[in-house]
Design a protein around this motif. Structure first.
Motif, mmCIF file in Angstrom:
data_model
loop_
_atom_site.group_PDB
_atom_site.id
_atom_site.type_symbol
_atom_site.label_atom_id
_atom_site.label_comp_id
_atom_site.label_asym_id
_atom_site.label_seq_id
_atom_site.Cartn_x
_atom_site.Cartn_y
_atom_site.Cartn_z
ATOM 1 N N GLU A 80 0.835 -1.205 0.000
ATOM 2 C CA GLU A 80 0.000 0.000 0.000
ATOM 3 C C GLU A 80 0.869 1.255 0.000
ATOM 4 N N ARG A 81 1.907 1.246 0.799
ATOM 5 C CA ARG A 81 2.757 2.442 0.901
ATOM 6 C C ARG A 81 3.687 2.580 -0.293
ATOM 7 N N ALA A 83 3.500 1.326 -3.277
ATOM 8 C CA ALA A 83 2.870 1.473 -4.592
ATOM 9 C C ALA A 83 2.611 2.926 -4.951
ATOM 10 N N LEU A 84 2.693 3.821 -3.971
ATOM 11 C CA LEU A 84 2.518 5.247 -4.264
ATOM 12 C C LEU A 84 3.691 5.821 -5.041
ATOM 13 N N PHE A 88 3.783 -0.691 -10.371
ATOM 14 C CA PHE A 88 3.217 -1.952 -9.910
ATOM 15 C C PHE A 88 4.060 -3.141 -10.376
ATOM 16 N N ARG A 103 -1.927 -4.163 -7.910
ATOM 17 C CA ARG A 103 -2.934 -3.215 -8.389
ATOM 18 C C ARG A 103 -4.213 -3.301 -7.551
ATOM 19 N N PHE A 106 -3.734 -1.818 -4.086
ATOM 20 C CA PHE A 106 -3.721 -0.354 -4.129
ATOM 21 C C PHE A 106 -5.113 0.201 -4.383
ATOM 22 N N ASN A 107 -5.888 -0.445 -5.243
ATOM 23 C CA ASN A 107 -7.254 0.022 -5.493
ATOM 24 C C ASN A 107 -8.100 -0.022 -4.223
ATOM 25 N N TYR A 109 -6.941 0.362 -1.306
ATOM 26 C CA TYR A 109 -6.358 1.340 -0.389
ATOM 27 C C TYR A 109 -6.766 2.777 -0.739
ATOM 28 N N ILE A 352 -5.691 5.962 -9.932
ATOM 29 C CA ILE A 352 -4.359 5.559 -9.485
ATOM 30 C C ILE A 352 -3.351 6.658 -9.762
ATOM 31 N N LYS A 356 -1.085 8.715 -6.926
ATOM 32 C CA LYS A 356 0.376 8.767 -6.944
ATOM 33 C C LYS A 356 0.879 10.211 -6.917
#
Length: 439
Positions: A80-81, A83-84, A88, A103, A106-107, A109, A352, A356
């Motif tokens: 989660e952290r 991926a910012l 991916f 992916r 993250f979605n 999150y 997404i 970011k």
């Protein structure tokens, strides 16, 4: 790594009965954080139960595991952290899971990220758009603090109106920088009537360069094939400012002008227009503009007509630059970064891409205010507080924390670090720290 789940018999998820009986076990595999670059797999023996009431079978749900994706919750938090700020694909390759898993994590999150605190309304607002494969997106920045504060999927008038009308403390906005797109100006006039619109000078001088390009291409079309080949570098030499050329390039440009005098005249007109922005005052700039117009030869007028029209329709907003001296260069650099990040990710969805840009943890800029000064997170600077508002009296000092958005310089550095990280760094330190800090 092997493990056995220890858990009290859970109630039946179908009927809620509290009297299940054991119905065998099953080993399921979960991915954990890598250690020293080596993939870690946990084989968990899970107890299966059968409900006496409805005969449904189900497993226990031990803590520490994401049973939906067969990863540990420790790995999920890490994804989660990270991926910012990482692609991916790269993140999935390093931890040993499928890219689709990253992916999906993250979605899921995203709602948590989007529920964070709102951003403080800036004094100088920047409005621009960025184009990706999914279309034009509206980008809003804090020009003074060099942060991006919002990004929208559309950039139409409705989006502009909705954002400007919802800004808290909108009266603090004094200047709005933008390009020459009428819905931006109309939206500001409607919702921020006291704010001054300043047209970014880059978009104005770009119109002068486009006029020069029109003349250069028309003249080039009249030349022979051999002459056009000799002039294959003329475009770059003519679009640069004369002061930016080295001695060799300057001599090459002089050679072109000696051979083709019409190009010399067009280039001189372009340079003279650029010089207007070197004027110290608005009055001097407007005087220089009138002189520039009077010196345009009849042959140049058709090519420079779009610039003349823009100067007529946007005169006050263009020359407001000489009163306020703000540009939209920061927003333009943000747009370039958005394109880079989107390209690295092979085309993210808008949600997404927005996340970011807005929520990278190491790029968040916040300010703690008090009667003594301002402390900026993420830097070593201690700045004197400059504000016209009242933050508290010496007898009752007040403190508050406000979010100023995502630092664009920090985002750029994160992007550079991640490119280098792909070849030269490993996940080892991050993983070991994460595992050590996990209870």
């Amino acid at each position: 790594m092997e493990g056995r789940s220890i858990h009290e018999a859970p109630p039946c998820p179908k009927c809620g009965d509290l009297r299940p009986f054991r119905h065998g076990t099953k080993v399921q595999r979960y991915i954990d954080l890598p250690v020293r670059g080596v993939k870690v797999v946990v084989d968990l023996e899970r107890q299966r139960y059968r409900c006496k009431q409805c005969s449904a079978t189900y497993f226990n749900l031990p803590d520490g595991f994401d049973h939906q994706r067969s990863i540990t919750t420790r790995l999920r938090s890490y994804l989660e952290r990270k991926a910012l700020t990482r692609t991916f694909y790269e993140l999935a390759r390093k931890v040993g899971v499928d890219e689709k898993t990253v992916r999906n994590v993250f979605n899921d999150y995203l709602p948590h990220l989007q529920s964070g605190p709102t951003v403080q309304t800036p004094t100088v607002l920047g409005i621009d758009e960025v184009h990706t494969r999914s279309g034009y997106h509206l980008v809003v920045t804090n020009v003074l603090e060099k942060t991006i504060i919002e990004m929208f999927e559309k950039r139409n008038r409705h989006t502009v109106d909705a954002h400007l009308s919802s800004l808290p403390d909108a009266q603090v906005i004094q200047v709005v920088t933008m390009d020459m797109w009428r819905p931006y100006r109309d939206g500001v006039r409607t919702h921020l009537p006291d704010a001054q619109v300043v047209i970014d000078k880059f978009h104005v001088v770009k119109t002068a360069n486009q006029a020069l390009e029109t003349i250069r291409k028309a003249h080039r079309a009249t030349l022979s094939q051999s002459d056009r080949i000799q002039l294959k570098q003329d475009r770059f030499l003519m679009l640069y400012r004369r002061s930016e050329l080295d001695e060799s390039q300057s001599l090459q440009l002089d050679h072109i002008f000696d051979k083709y005098p019409p190009l010399a005249i067009a280039h001189a007109s372009k340079e003279a227009f650029f010089d207007i922005y070197a004027c110290a005052t608005r009055t001097a700039a407007e005087t220089a503009l009138e002189e520039w117009k009077s010196n345009l030869t009849p042959g140049l007028l058709p090519a420079f007509k779009p610039l003349h029209t823009a100067l007529t329709n946007w005169h006050d907003e263009i020359f407001a630059y000489f009163d306020y001296r703000y540009t939209n260069a920061l927003t333009e650099s943000m747009n370039a970064l958005i394109k880079i990040v989107n390209h690295m990710g092979k085309g993210y969805s808008f949600d997404i891409l927005r996340a970011k840009m807005l929520y990278a943890p190491r790029a968040q800029l916040t300010r703690s205010t008090s009667t003594l000064g301002v402390r900026w997170s993420g830097t070593n600077d201690y700045l004197t507080l400059r504000t016209s508002g009242h933050l508290g009296s010496p007898n009752r000092p007040s403190t508050a924390s406000v979010r100023l958005g995502t630092s664009i310089p920090a985002l750029i550095q994160l992007c550079v670090d991640d490119i280098d990280d792909e070849d030269t760094r490993s996940i080892t330190q991050d993983a070991e720290t994460e595992m050590r800090d996990t209870p």
